[in-house]
Scaffold this active site. Structure first.
Site: not given
Ligand code: PGA
Length: 238
Positions: A9, A11, A84, A86, A154, A160, A198
């Protein structure tokens, strides 16, 4: 359930030179990996499967700035992330809009990757299973038993932050997700359930060895060839 599916992803990151580099390095893994990229990187064929990060809940109309599932399909996108955290956190995504978007994807055969996950306070309160179940049931409302979709768990507190769920915690939630899917209809019980939050080369192998973890949704570590390749290699070792 076959081979794990590793989805990067990107982003709000990435450009065409970087995408070209990834597609050259991972050209022989079209079935097992994919990248969810900004809309502007779609529309050109690369030797890597690409998907979107969100679709409009509408088919067409006066929705400036929106991109529909049909439009993404036309770019050659194979799938889209939906819901997602976010999007839920910063863009007012609700369970109802997630459901509408899932149905829009399914209506044009764009594979929805339905993202669910609890916040840190919900996790601390021991509510992970309940929150994830409610999100999933809402997202799948009205979805036909023969629909193709993927679920991504997630935990928001792990995205993150460098703080991945342990394999044990992730497996327990994934088992709950599979039970919820099975409670809707038999066909849903065998859907792929990805873990995200992560994921790194160091923890990928253990996470992907869990019986109900069928792949990974990778943010930060999907932005560099070496770390993404490390996760892909860990998936292949299992
Ligand atoms: P991350 O993000 O691996 O940086 O934790 C995962 C995601 O948001 O899909």
């Amino acid at each position: 359930m076959n081979a794990p599916w590793i989805v990067g992803n990107w982003k709000l990151h990435g450009d065409r030179p970087k995408l070209l580099q990834f597609s050259q390095v991972f050209a022989d893994r079209k079935q097992s990996i994919a990248l969810s990229v900004p809309a502007t990187l779609l529309g050109t064929e690369y030797a890597i499967a690409l998907g979107a990060q969100d679709v409009s809940a509408h088919k067409h109309g006066a929705y400036t700035g929106e991109i529909s599932a049909e439009m993404y399909l036309e770019t050659g996108a194979k799938f889209s992330l939906i819901g997602h955290s976010e999007r839920r956190q910063y863009h007012g995504e609700t369970d109802a809009s997630v459901n509408a978007k899932v149905l829009r994807c399914l209506s044009v055969n764009l594979l929805p990757v339905i993202c669910v996950g609890e916040t840190e306070s919900e996790f601390d309160a021991g509510r992970s299973a309940e929150v994830v179940r409610a999100q999933l049931l809402a997202a799948l409302d009205g979805v036909a038993s023969d629909a193709e979709f993927v679920v991504a768990y997630e935990p928001v507190w792990a995205i993150g932050t460098g703080k991945s769920a342990t394999a044990e915690i992730a497996q327990a939630v994934h088992a709950g997700i599979r039970a919820t899917l099975a409670s809707i209809c038999d066909e849903f019980a065998s859907k792929k359930i990805l873990y995200g939050g992560s994921v790194k080369p160091e923890n990928a192998k253990e996470l992907l060895a869990q019986p109900d973890i069928n792949g990974a949704l990778v943010g930060g570590a999907s932005l560099e060839i070496d770390s993404f390749a490390g996760i892909v290699a860990a998936a292949e070792e299992n």
